[in-house]
Scaffold this motif. Structure first.
Motif, short mmCIF file in Angstrom:
data_model
loop_
_atom_site.label_atom_id
_atom_site.label_comp_id
_atom_site.label_asym_id
_atom_site.label_seq_id
_atom_site.Cartn_x
_atom_site.Cartn_y
_atom_site.Cartn_z
N PRO A 91 50.59 11.50 72.99
CA PRO A 91 51.76 10.63 73.19
C PRO A 91 53.09 11.29 72.82
O PRO A 91 54.13 10.86 73.28
CB PRO A 91 51.47 9.42 72.28
N HIS A 92 53.04 12.35 71.98
CA HIS A 92 54.29 13.01 71.57
C HIS A 92 54.79 14.02 72.59
O HIS A 92 55.89 14.53 72.46
CB HIS A 92 54.09 13.69 70.21
N ILE A 93 53.96 14.36 73.59
CA ILE A 93 54.34 15.35 74.59
C ILE A 93 54.53 14.66 75.94
O ILE A 93 53.60 14.05 76.46
CB ILE A 93 53.29 16.47 74.70
N LYS A 94 55.72 14.76 76.48
CA LYS A 94 56.02 14.09 77.74
C LYS A 94 55.77 15.00 78.94
O LYS A 94 55.28 14.56 79.98
CB LYS A 94 57.48 13.62 77.76
N GLU A 95 56.14 16.28 78.82
CA GLU A 95 56.01 17.20 79.95
C GLU A 95 55.65 18.58 79.43
O GLU A 95 55.98 18.94 78.29
CB GLU A 95 57.33 17.25 80.73
N ALA A 96 54.95 19.35 80.25
CA ALA A 96 54.56 20.70 79.86
C ALA A 96 54.56 21.60 81.09
O ALA A 96 54.22 21.16 82.19
CB ALA A 96 53.17 20.69 79.22
N VAL A 97 54.96 22.86 80.90
CA VAL A 97 54.94 23.85 81.97
C VAL A 97 54.27 25.11 81.42
O VAL A 97 54.79 25.72 80.49
CB VAL A 97 56.36 24.20 82.48
N ALA A 98 53.11 25.45 81.99
CA ALA A 98 52.32 26.57 81.47
C ALA A 98 52.42 27.79 82.39
O ALA A 98 52.42 27.67 83.61
CB ALA A 98 50.86 26.14 81.31
N TYR A 99 52.48 28.97 81.78
CA TYR A 99 52.51 30.24 82.52
C TYR A 99 51.44 31.17 81.94
O TYR A 99 51.13 31.10 80.75
CB TYR A 99 53.89 30.89 82.42
N GLY A 100 50.88 32.04 82.77
CA GLY A 100 49.85 32.96 82.29
C GLY A 100 49.23 33.80 83.38
O GLY A 100 48.58 34.81 83.09
N ASP A 101 49.40 33.41 84.65
CA ASP A 101 48.78 34.17 85.73
C ASP A 101 49.35 35.60 85.76
O ASP A 101 50.57 35.80 85.80
CB ASP A 101 49.06 33.48 87.08
N GLY A 102 48.45 36.57 85.71
CA GLY A 102 48.87 37.97 85.76
C GLY A 102 49.42 38.48 84.44
O GLY A 102 49.93 39.60 84.36
N ARG A 103 49.34 37.67 83.38
CA ARG A 103 49.84 38.07 82.06
C ARG A 103 48.68 38.12 81.06
O ARG A 103 47.59 37.67 81.35
CB ARG A 103 50.93 37.10 81.59
N GLN A 134 48.49 36.56 78.15
CA GLN A 134 48.30 35.35 77.35
C GLN A 134 49.01 34.18 78.03
O GLN A 134 49.82 34.37 78.94
CB GLN A 134 48.83 35.54 75.93
N VAL A 135 48.69 32.98 77.56
CA VAL A 135 49.30 31.77 78.11
C VAL A 135 50.42 31.31 77.19
O VAL A 135 50.25 31.21 75.97
CB VAL A 135 48.24 30.64 78.25
N CYS A 136 51.58 31.02 77.78
CA CYS A 136 52.72 30.49 77.04
C CYS A 136 53.19 29.20 77.73
O CYS A 136 53.07 29.06 78.94
CB CYS A 136 53.87 31.50 77.00
N VAL A 137 53.74 28.30 76.93
CA VAL A 137 54.07 26.97 77.44
C VAL A 137 55.45 26.53 76.98
O VAL A 137 55.85 26.79 75.83
CB VAL A 137 53.01 25.94 76.96
N MET A 138 56.18 25.87 77.89
CA MET A 138 57.43 25.19 77.55
C MET A 138 57.15 23.69 77.59
O MET A 138 56.51 23.20 78.53
CB MET A 138 58.54 25.56 78.53
N TYR A 197 57.20 35.94 76.14
CA TYR A 197 56.30 37.08 76.33
C TYR A 197 56.80 38.35 75.65
O TYR A 197 56.07 39.33 75.52
CB TYR A 197 56.07 37.33 77.82
N GLY A 198 58.05 38.31 75.18
CA GLY A 198 58.60 39.49 74.52
C GLY A 198 58.42 39.47 73.02
O GLY A 198 58.92 40.36 72.31
N GLY A 199 57.76 38.44 72.51
CA GLY A 199 57.47 38.38 71.08
C GLY A 199 58.63 37.89 70.23
O GLY A 199 58.58 37.95 69.00
N LYS A 200 59.71 37.38 70.84
CA LYS A 200 60.86 36.90 70.07
C LYS A 200 60.51 35.62 69.32
O LYS A 200 59.64 34.85 69.74
CB LYS A 200 62.05 36.63 71.00
#
Length: 648
Positions: A492-504, A506-510, A607-610
């Motif tokens: 319930p605390h998360i309204k929207e998510a956008v996941a990336y990972g294809d060709g990378r 690891q998976v990262c999410v906004m 993906y740059g570790g920042k």
């Protein structure tokens, strides 16, 4: 011989003239229109449109919320052989330009001043748009624009024409054939210009009949029409099935009163995308957190009983006497009042579709006695492809193929569908039509999935979105972004998510937080905040969201296929994703590619570790003005888990 929409209307008017067809709430009072009165209104609008110059085969756009006179306009257009094209009422003016020009539209019938202003704004870009008729006259008294008129004037002129030519309307309506084009619906346009999906009377009516037969729908149903009529889901439930079954469609007074109107009507047949069910449950949990300790204890006790017993009872399975008695007491004290408060006291069948629904969310509604089920379909298939039978509703499937539907899988795992409800074509786009419709009649859904051992269809993700992790410990593992995003949105605390990972590697999410849910959570902890951006950046909120992300990772680690899709890093965006900013479609689907381009610095930072990244974004306000919002966003690492090996 199959019917057409005008014939269905006239059949109801002849057989059940005084039965209610539509209700509209106006100034707090429900007004009823019977079938005979509706048929007369449709005749007058049809004659008025004909007299104004609308001809057979032409398109007419209809823009607005669910309103009886807009429904009558669609029927009127179909009665004289024209083709209604509903457009989203919340679309900005520029989004209307392509559909209107693509369909060479000369006539627009709109709801109110807001929609009139949009049509006038784009008139220079759509020079063929000659006539604009409005339903609600408020604010339009001093508009003196050529071609602008009210639906009242259209009805008055049509009434005179109908008196002079009493046979005209019925003769025109009888000319319509089941194979004629009945309506056109524009797709969301996630990757370019939207496509006009052309449907015939036969394709829409056939699927409406199949769905009605599956769930034994009759003229006694009550439906609340509150979603955009431009979305084919709402159109099927409150237009096609309405005319097939002859039940009552209720139009809310406004978006703000939908919750109240839902309780007043108490629909028997209900449809909503998962986000609506999520919003309802979030509001329930917020209210319970603010309730007295005794009420909270009683609620949680009986919800434990409901989760254990409710789904079994809903599926027609036997339970022990003690459990049955506990559930009956819970129904009296908690579940019954809760269903009533939600407006579900009379619901016999409730459906959700469009996105995957979380298992906990799905189980919650079924456990309190709401017969919530899932269906699978799309604009191109006239919605009804798969439906869940009563007693066979599961969170991880979308049901069995319904009447007339065949399903097979391509070598790539894409779901192919053959059905009487398939689109005729994409308007003026033969190349796109050929891409989705094979010569032997199979429609390519672009969805990846499989049929399980029970004959139910399971959806994994969009075929084009299913990718592979490259490098790292999960090299070569499958990546299904929508599957990951939906798991996150189950919280319930998360309204929207956008996941990336294809060709990378690891998976990262906004992520977007749910401002109401997290705001309530913060207030109960005396955590001050000054709006969305401030709240989203709080370290306490990051810790809360990290718990959710790590629970998803633990869950994914148990899935042999998707253990590599665990989330390594995430950030919480400084603004909510918005259709007006191009980040979501009008049906609230994430435009992942557009977001990747817009927020490239954030993806590079993930993906740059920042550990943080500054971002400034242009946003569009409701009044059309633009502004900027900026923030330095924190980036957080999440714990991942070793894949759980299945027992031998």
């Amino acid at each position: 011989m199959q019917s057409t929409f005008p014939r269905l209307l006239l059949d109801h008017a002849r057989q059940r003239p005084a039965a209610p067809a539509l209700r509209e709430k106006e100034y707090g009072i429900w007004q009823t229109i019977d079938w005979q009165s509706l048929a007369k209104m449709v005749e007058q609008v049809a004659c008025g449109l004909h007299q104004a110059g609308l001809r057979r085969g032409e398109h007419l756009v209809v823009i607005g919320a669910n309103r009886p006179r807009l429904y009558a306009t669609m029927l009127a257009a179909q009665s004289i052989g024209a083709i209604p094209v509903p457009l989203y009422q919340d679309a900005v003016a520029a989004e209307c330009v392509f559909p209107i020009n693509n369909a060479e539209v000369r006539f627009a019938v709109v709801e109110d001043q807001e929609q009139v202003d949009k049509m006038l704004e784009i008139r220079t870009q759509c020079p063929q748009l000659q006539y604009i008729y409005f339903d609600d006259p408020r604010g339009l008294r001093n508009y003196t624009v050529e071609g602008l008129g009210s639906v009242d004037e259209l009805i008055a002129a049509g009434g005179v024409f109908a008196q002079q030519h009493p046979q005209f309307f019925h003769a025109e309506a009888e000319q319509a054939q089941p194979g004629d084009v009945a309506a056109m619906f524009f797709t969301s346009g996630t990757t370019g210009n939207p496509k006009g999906v052309v449907h015939t009377h036969r394709s829409l009516i056939d699927r409406a009949e199949a769905g009605a037969e599956f769930d034994r729908l009759t003229h006694t149903e009550d439906v609340l029409a509150y979603l955009p009529p431009a979305w084919i889901g709402q159109n099927i439930f409150s237009y096609a099935q309405w005319l097939v079954c002859g039940y009552v469609v209720n139009c809310p007074e406004s978006v703000a009163t939908v919750g109240i109107d839902l309780k007043e009507i108490g629909p028997t047949y209900y449809f909503a995308p998962p986000r609506v069910f999520e919003g309802m449950l979030t509001s329930v949990m917020i209210r319970m957190e603010d309730a007295s300790r005794l009420k909270r204890r009683m609620f949680h006790h009986f919800m434990t009983v409901a989760r254990r017993v409710g789904p079994a009872l809903m599926d027609g399975k036997s339970v022990g006497l003690a459990d049955r008695l506990s559930y009956a007491l819970g129904d009296w004290l908690v579940y019954g009042p809760l269903r009533n408060n939600l407006g579900f006291s009379r619901v016999r069948v409730a459906y959700t579709a469009g996105e995957a629904i979380g298992p906990d969310l799905f189980t919650f509604y079924r456990s309190i006695g709401v017969n919530l089920k899932q269906l699978y379909g799309s604009t191109e298939t006239a919605v009804f492809v798969c439906l869940q039978p009563d007693h066979e509703a599961r969170a991880d499937t979308v049901g069995v193929p319904c009447k007339g539907v065949e399903i097979k899988l391509s070598d790539s795992g894409e779901i192919l569908v053959k059905s009487p409800g398939l689109l005729k074509e994409y308007y003026k786009n033969p190349k796109a039509t050929e891409e989705v419709l094979s010569a032997d009649g199979w429609y390519h859904t672009s969805d990846a999935g499989f049929i399980d051992s029970h004959g139910h269809l399971k959806i994994i993700d969009r075929v084009k979105d299913v990718g592979r992790i490259q490098g790292g410990v999960h090299d070569g593992a499958m990546f299904a972004p929508k599957y990951v995003e939906n798991k996150l949105k189950f919280f319930p605390h998360i309204k929207e998510a956008v996941a990336y990972g294809d060709g990378r590697d690891q998976v990262c999410v906004m992520l977007n937080i749910d401002f109401d849910a997290v705001g309530n959570w913060a207030e109960r902890r005396n955590l001050p905040y000054a709006g969305y951006t401030d709240l989203a950046g709080k370290s306490e909120v990051y810790d809360l969201i990290c718990e959710c992300v790590e629970k998803v990772n633990a869950d994914l680690s148990e899935d042999a296929m998707l253990a590599g899709s665990q989330i390594s890093r995430f950030l919480v965006l400084h603004k909510e994703l918005d259709a007006d900013d191009g980040e979501l479609t009008r049906t609230n689907k994430v435009r992942r590619g557009f977001i990747a381009e817009k927020y490239q610095p954030l993806i590079d930072a993930l993906y740059g570790g920042k550990s943080e990244q500054f971002i400034e974004t242009v946003v569009k306000f409701e009044d059309g003005r633009s502004g900027r919002v900026s923030a330095t966003l924190r980036i957080m690492d999440a714990r991942t888990f070793a894949p759980v090996k299945a027992a031998a």
